[in-house]
Motif scaffolding. Structure first.
Motif, PDB file in Angstrom:
ATOM      1  N   GLY A   7       7.136  -0.517  -0.516  1.00 36.53           N
ATOM      2  CA  GLY A   7       7.784   0.460  -1.362  1.00 36.53           C
ATOM      3  C   GLY A   7       7.903   2.182  -0.810  1.00 36.53           C
ATOM      4  N   ASP A  30      10.867  -1.283   2.352  1.00 36.24           N
ATOM      5  CA  ASP A  30      11.402  -1.120   1.273  1.00 36.24           C
ATOM      6  C   ASP A  30      12.987  -1.844   1.351  1.00 36.24           C
ATOM      7  OD1 ASP A  30      11.140   1.101  -1.286  1.00 36.24           O
ATOM      8  OD2 ASP A  30      13.216   0.353  -1.057  1.00 36.24           O
ATOM      9  N   LEU A 253       4.882  -0.400  -5.154  1.00 36.62           N
ATOM     10  CA  LEU A 253       6.098  -0.941  -5.791  1.00 36.62           C
ATOM     11  C   LEU A 253       6.601  -0.609  -7.001  1.00 36.62           C
ATOM     12  CD1 LEU A 253       6.144  -4.496  -4.077  1.00 36.62           C
ATOM     13  CD2 LEU A 253       7.787  -2.545  -3.425  1.00 36.62           C
ATOM     14  N   THR A 257       5.297  -3.936  -9.199  1.00 37.82           N
ATOM     15  CA  THR A 257       4.016  -3.982  -8.481  1.00 37.82           C
ATOM     16  C   THR A 257       3.355  -5.364  -9.192  1.00 37.82           C
ATOM     17  OG1 THR A 257       3.582  -1.837  -7.834  1.00 37.82           O
ATOM     18  CG2 THR A 257       1.738  -3.434  -8.046  1.00 37.82           C
ATOM     19  N   SER A 378       0.017   2.605  -7.572  1.00 36.09           N
ATOM     20  CA  SER A 378       0.954   2.267  -8.559  1.00 36.09           C
ATOM     21  C   SER A 378       0.746   2.650 -10.027  1.00 36.09           C
ATOM     22  CB  SER A 378       1.390   0.844  -8.244  1.00 36.09           C
ATOM     23  OG  SER A 378       2.721   0.643  -9.023  1.00 36.09           O
TER      24      SER A 378
END
Length: 416
Positions: A7, A30, A253, A257, A378
């Motif tokens: 990410g 990414d 992410l 995630t 995250s």
């Protein structure tokens, strides 16, 4: 140590920067062609540690019912037969007690205040520029009931030593002169003078350059397909371009995630709460905001970014979708025009939506998992920009075996 970060939003890039500063060999993967092209792209632009609050709060269930019938509603729920959506909503509702709100807000403010300090240090160290201003946030109240309801927030701010000012209408106008034309619509405000503003997209792209100078490798256009498990460790990342091996992995992410962690038997209660923004070029400086105004009635943030106004907000429970309904644009336009009418050229405004990765308690997930070489950064919801630097620094300290400068035991996945 060789580390791969999944990410390249503001959380992934700040994590990469601090890990590289700590001496690690870092690669960022990414699927997009560049950094900060999803949730970090056009957020509200506010860096508001003192305003860091969970959406789950006392009275929210009752307010939510009222909001559903408003023309310019801050909350939109699209009917869905999705079990994950309803589980997340029930978990969020369970956090709408006074005790849980105080706990959740306290740890969010702790991380957000630390993150602001890290950002200031980073800015002084690198000279990074991103249309930033350091002129505070004004939470604007249109009704006496709103103003009377700030007691719990003020208690937390006072307990954490966060500077604040409770303002009458004249005080609000002194802080934001552009409000003088609508003084009859203002009852008062809560001002947080230490808050900042800035363009998250510009920041993330510039920080990528600084990270590359430290040796970080960014690989874009990479389709990440999953993590391969071997015993109690992650063996590598499966991508469309091949298998990527590292000593350690970081899942950053955002809303995606949970899908990456689920095959490993890990449950991260992160939901894609959709938000919207418009970016409006300024045509009349005298009418424009100076910093950030939080319009409490519509839960809209109006932020000055250089020669532009960024207007962002709303929470839409609709799963993963990226449509742009004109009704949402109308709400953003209404809020800014109602308070700062004529400041910007609405005919040239750009309209955007993004999926905020939100946990039911509002606090992000930062730290280790039960797998020895897998970490998570995250679930920052609406506060990824506010908490990015602190989250990246905390993660780097944990991975590097250093004691973080703030308490982190209650930030990890284990709390669920």
């Amino acid at each position: 140590m060789k580390i791969t970060i999944l990410g390249a939003g503001v959380i992934g890039v700040t994590s990469a920067y601090y890990l590289a500063k700590a001496g690690h060999e870092v690669t960022v993967l990414d699927r997009q062609p560049g950094p900060a092209l999803e949730t970090s792209f056009a957020n509200a632009g506010e860096i508001s540690p003192g305003y860091a609050s969970p959406w789950a709060a006392p009275g929210i269930p009752q307010k939510a019912i009222k909001w559903l019938f408003m023309k310019h509603a801050p909350l939109i729920i699209r009917p869905m037969a999705d079990a994950a959506t309803w589980r997340w909503m029930m978990a969020m509702l369970s956090n709408c007690t006074s005790a849980r709100y105080a706990t959740n807000k306290g740890r969010m403010v702790r991380l957000a205040e630390y993150s602001r300090d890290c950002l200031i240090a980073l800015r002084e160290e690198t000279g990074i520029a991103y249309d930033h201003r350091t002129q505070g946030t004004l939470q604007l109240f249109r009704t006496q009931k709103q103003l009377d309801g700030i007691g719990k927030d003020v208690e937390v701010l006072r307990a954490d030593g966060v500077p604040y000012e409770v303002l009458d209408p004249a005080g609000c106008i002194k802080a934001e002169p552009g409000l003088a034309r609508v003084k009859d619509r203002i009852v008062g405000g809560l001002r947080l003078p230490n808050d900042e503003t800035g363009d998250c997209f510009k920041f993330t792209n510039s920080l990528q350059d600084h990270a590359e100078a430290l040796g970080v490798t960014f690989r874009y256009g990479v389709d990440i397909r999953g993590l391969k498990l071997m015993g109690d460790r992650i063996a590598g990342v499966m991508t469309a371009d091949g298998f990527v091996q590292s000593d350690l992995f970081v899942a950053a992410l955002g809303s995606y995630t949970p899908a990456m962690l689920k095959p490993l038997g890990l449950t991260a209660p992160i939901y894609p709460v959709k938000g919207y923004s418009i970016t409006v070029p300024i045509v009349d400086e005298s009418r424009a905001p100076i910093s950030t105004i939080m319009d409490e009635t519509y839960k809209i943030a109006i932020t000055r970014l250089g020669d532009r106004i960024r207007v962002g907000g709303m929470a839409e429970i609709a799963g993963f979708n990226d449509d742009l309904p004109q009704a949402r644009r109308a709400t953003l336009s209404h809020s800014v025009e109602d308070l700062f009418g004529g400041a910007g050229d609405q005919s040239k405004a750009t309209f955007w939506s993004g999926l905020r990765p939100m946990t039911p308690d509002g606090t992000p997930i930062i730290g280790a998992t039960r797998f020895s070489n897998l970490y998570v950064n995250s679930g920052h919801g609406t506060l990824g920009w506010t908490m990015a630097c602190g989250s990246g620094r905390v993660l780097a300290d944990l991975i590097s075996g250093r004691e973080p400068e703030i308490e982190t035991a209650d930030l990890g996945l284990a709390r669920y």
